[in-house]
Design an enzyme around this catalytic site. Structure first.
Site, PDB file in Angstrom:
ATOM      1  N   ASP A   1       0.859  -1.167   0.000  1.00 49.88           N
ATOM      2  CA  ASP A   1       0.000   0.000   0.000  1.00 49.88           C
ATOM      3  C   ASP A   1       0.904   1.229   0.000  1.00 49.88           C
ATOM      4  OD1 ASP A   1      -2.254   1.577   0.029  1.00 49.88           O
ATOM      5  OD2 ASP A   1      -3.194   0.550   1.716  1.00 49.88           O
TER       6      ASP A   1
ATOM      7  N   GLU B   1     -17.924   9.529   4.779  1.00 54.12           N
ATOM      8  CA  GLU B   1     -17.293   8.252   5.139  1.00 54.12           C
ATOM      9  C   GLU B   1     -16.277   7.990   4.040  1.00 54.12           C
ATOM     10  OE1 GLU B   1     -20.065   5.019   5.255  1.00 54.12           O
ATOM     11  OE2 GLU B   1     -21.279   5.785   3.618  1.00 54.12           O
TER      12      GLU B   1
END
Length: 861
Positions: free
Chosen positions: A240, A604
């Site tokens: 990542d 969100e």
């Protein structure tokens, strides 16, 4: 066993110099002209639609795709996405922009983390809370995007984030997650195992956080014991972005940068995504050079990773083809085809979950329908996160109802200012200086050619000194304000773009108007209006409130500088200064109210800077609707008209009030570009809803353990002991179904070796429709076994009166549970098999039967 691509990669790597090799370890791999190796950027995103400089097809957010309970549909969606990724790659080859994000033939999808806690802002990217459902959807996505032959993939899939990773967002770079061997094997690994072992994904992305003390990207437990060991993975591992950097900077697991890259490489990471590549920072390979010089890694370590990477590039046809990997021709014309748009609509329709209906649905033709709520006319909300701002023109709920129900009178009552505001201003409300739809865009390159790479820390200063040519290199009409430059071969990675024209409102009223994104300025009527030059990634739009007149031409200019990255949009929202009065007036003229409420993926979100009531750092702090929306619903209830609630959201909300007070409740997720039409097709009865919840909908966060506790006790339907508002697997229909008694046929050597379950499904209602038949296991009372577990499902379309025999074949892995020490086995004892419209004992149709296992069966990890 070495493949032809492996042998070709080995030969190619042997011809590289040491410095050439080191540069290839990062996500931005430079060209090596002498070896005819083109530049390649491994960073490509296509979670539920390809991201690139052309309009692409935007499918429902993955949590909505999970609600379809239809792996065949997900495979079709992924196949379409893969075709569009290939089309964007072909465009990059035409324009010479192969070094940029979104141009590769691999993709960092799917996200198959377990959505264990409803507060997680990125849970919308996943296939829900259940390991079995997630595994089936993950396998379908990987097989769809890679194609039928994993040795010659169309596009390489990258399941992420391996493996124990699901928030909080605010601590993801430093959190040390402890997980029991039971929960690791029972919950967090099954979907990754299926994606690797069954679907043969060609790549895996390791996560940010630590697991039991070791960073995920330096984890012996994950990368050695399970991935390369037990599962026999032979592909490449990508980190990542900045996860390798975190090993030293945030986890303090390694003392310095060179040791951090060594720890990752020795654990099995082959390709590092580094955020500094976004600014073309030079010297990033120096950490690997230092690690090599200090003996922390060897040339053999580097070669092993490079062979994996170049073997992948041979197999996808990015490098000169070998007989085993002929390049698959593609073209930009494969992007956003009519077939893909039809598939996006169908996927959206299948994702919708009817949670309540007192008989008001389906709506009858000719009704007077008042759409209310902040999301009734919204379009940005449809896209969800990790989606291209460029897609087919999105269809809002109010527009969808007008299309689906032409004989109805559909009105919209504007809401007040809200955190959910900020839709792209469409081309229909924009005019170029000479009156065409859209805006005039002019692109200006820098006077001096910018450097290919910037010294560490020098990017901002260098950019500030850049000056731009007086004459544009490209002038064209564009539909709206958006980052599109990657389709222009003559435009530099560092440029200025100016959009000019007029804003022409379709209705008079009060509007919020401004910019979203970063690095842009706007003038209105020649006066400064919005400035995003200091805005951070993920910030909410910068908007001002003003009155606009229908048909009047308001001069606008938007200026943005792109420095490798760009991302500014012109956004607006028509609002009311007295929304309560608007609601009263709309209800007085309506037969039914359709309230469209919920969240957005800007609230969100991933590691967001937004901090407002109910949200912090991208995660939710409550399951309740925003207070202004709840007040709207309560006022609407008092007006005496049937109230239909449509929810747009990516995570569970507390629907207790709607369950008790609304006439109908439809969970619509972030449904993609055609979401409003899909919703209208369900509300009008053109489509019979059959989506099912891939999540448990709780009443409150107080019903759950601490967010940062990764133990599964008390979480998800498998271990939650309380009463949810709506259970996992729940969903209603406009028709009815019945199941015949189950027929159980154990394998010859006993039920523990396998079980065949047969039932007959009948549509006993008056409407054609889909049913999702779900098979659940209840286990013997053994430590570690969940109270219930999904182990099979089939989505079946039936006409009224039609029957279908359903057969479920359960393997020992399907029948197994995990003991407290992490060992998977089929335990001795009595099992209950239940097949029906949802979980057993929830009042839905179904049948159950028992079977005994007399001899335990061990199942490999």
């Amino acid at each position: 066993m070495s493949t032809q691509a492996d042998r070709a990669a080995t030969a190619l790597v042997s011809e590289m110099t040491r410095d050439e090799k080191l540069e290839q370890l990062l996500n931005t791999a430079p060209a090596i002209p002498r070896l005819e190796i083109p530049a390649y950027n491994w960073w490509t995103e296509s979670l539920h639609g390809a991201l690139g400089p052309l309009p692409t097809t935007n499918f429902p957010e993955p949590i909505g795709l999970a609600a379809t309970f239809d792996p065949a549909m997900i495979q079709d969606v992924a196949s379409a996405i893969g075709t569009e990724v290939q089309g964007l790659h072909a465009l990059a080859r035409e324009t010479g922009r192969m070094g940029r994000i979104g141009t590769g033939l691999d993709t960092w999808s799917p996200n198959i983390n377990i959505f264990r806690d409803p507060r997680w802002g990125r849970g919308q990217e996943t296939y829900g809370e259940d390991p079995f459902l997630t595994a089936r959807m993950g396998v379908a996505f990987v097989e769809g995007i890679q194609g039928p032959d994993p040795e010659r993939p169309r596009v390489i899939a990258t399941p992420k984030h391996f493996a124990v990773h699901s928030g909080p967002e605010s601590t993801r770079h430093s959190a040390n997650v402890f997980v029991s061997r039971h929960d690791l094997e029972d919950t967090y690994l099954p979907a990754f195992r299926a994606a690797i072992v069954e679907a043969r994904a060609g790549s895996v992305m390791c996560a940010y956080n630590r697991i039991d003390g070791q960073p995920a990207c330096a984890s012996d437990l994950l990368l050695k014991e399970h991935l390369r060991g037990a599962w026999g993975f032979s592909g490449y591992v990508v980190s990542d972005c900045d996860a390798v950097k975190d090993i030293s900077d945030h986890h303090k697991y390694a003392p310095d940068a060179a040791t951090a890259v060594a720890a990752a490489m020795r654990a099995g990471v082959d390709n590092e995504c580094n955020g500094a590549t976004l600014t073309d920072t030079d010297g990033l390979a120096g950490r690997y050079r230092e690690a090599l010089d200090r003996g922390l890694i060897t040339v053999a370590d580097i070669d092993r990773s490079l062979v994996r990477l170049f073997s992948a590039r041979f197999r996808i046809g990015d490098l000169p083809a070998t007989p085993a990997s002929a390049s698959r021709a593609s073209a930009p014309t494969t992007v956003l085809t009519s077939e893909h748009e039809a598939l996006a609509l169908a996927a959206s329709e299948k994702s919708l979950v009817l949670l309540k209906n007192d008989g008001v649905l389906p709506l009858k033709p000719g009704l007077r329908i008042a759409v209310i709520g902040p999301l009734g006319d919204a379009t940005r909300v449809l896209r969800g996160n990790y989606s291209s701002s460029l897609s087919a023109p999105p269809i809002s709920v109010v527009e969808g109802l007008r299309r689906a129900m032409p004989s109805a009178q559909v009105s919209y009552a504007p809401f007040g200012a809200s955190f959910t505001d900020g839709d792209r201003v469409p081309a229909t409300a924009l005019r170029t200086p000479d009156g065409k739809p859209g805006l005039l865009a002019r692109y200006f390159n820098t006077v001096e050619p910018p450097p290919m790479r910037f010294a560490p820390g020098a990017f901002r200063e260098a950019v500030a000194k850049m000056r731009y040519a007086e004459q544009p290199v490209v002038t064209r009409v564009e539909a709206d304000v958006a980052a599109r430059s990657l389709d222009l071969a003559t435009v530099s990675d560092h440029h200025r773009v100016i959009w000019t024209g007029y804003l022409v409102p379709p209705e008079s009223g009060t509007y919020r108007l401004g910019l979203s994104g970063f690095n842009g300025e706007m003038t209105l009527d020649g006066k400064p209006f919005a400035d995003l030059r200091k805005a951070g990634w993920g910030s909410l739009p910068t908007m001002k409130t003003l009155s606009l007149e229908k048909g009047r031409r308001y001069p606008i200019e938007v200026v943005s500088e792109s420095h490798v990255l760009s991302g500014v949009s012109l956004v607006w929202k028509r609002i009311s200064t007295n929304p309560s009065a608007e609601l009263d007036a709309a209800a007085a003229k309506a037969d039914v109210l359709v309230a469209v409420v919920g969240l957005t993926s800007d609230l969100e979100a991933e590691e967001s800077p937004v901090e407002i009531p109910g949200f912090k750092g991208g995660d939710k702090t409550t399951l309740d609707l925003p207070a202004d929306q709840q007040a709207l619903l309560e006022q609407a209830k008092t007006l005496g008209k049937p109230l239909i609630v449509v929810a747009l959201n990516g995570s569970p909300l507390n629907f207790a009030w709607a369950k008790d007070n609304a006439s109908a409740l439809l969970e619509a997720w972030y449904p993609g570009q055609s979401g409003g039409l899909a919703i209208a097709n369900v509300l009008s009865g053109k489509i019979n809803p059959a989506g099912r919840l891939p999540l448990t909908f709780y009443r409150s966060v107080s019903d759950l353990p601490s967010f940062d506790d990764y133990a599964m006790a008390g979480r998800t339907y498998r271990y939650f002991a309380g009463a949810p508002v709506y259970p996992f697997g729940y969903g209603l229909s406009y028709t009815a179904f019945a199941y015949s008694p189950l027929k159980l046929e154990p394998a010859v050597r006993g039920a523990g070796q396998g079980l065949r379950v047969t039932t007959t499904l009948r549509n006993t209602g008056g409407h054609p429709g889909d049913e999702v038949a779900q098979l659940y296991l209840s286990f013997p009372q053994t430590p570690g076994a969940p109270r219930l577990a999904l182990r099979g499902f089939q989505r079946v379309a039936l006409k009224p009166g039609e029957t279908r025999e359903l057969i479920f074949t359960l393997s020992p892995r399907d029948l197994s549970s995990v003991d407290l020490d992490g060992r998977r086995r089929v335990a001795v004892g009595r099992y209950r098999i239940s097949v029906g419209s949802g979980q057993p004992d929830t009042g839905l149709p179904g049948q159950s039967a028992d079977v005994s296992v007399d001899e335990a069966v061990a199942v490999p990890k």
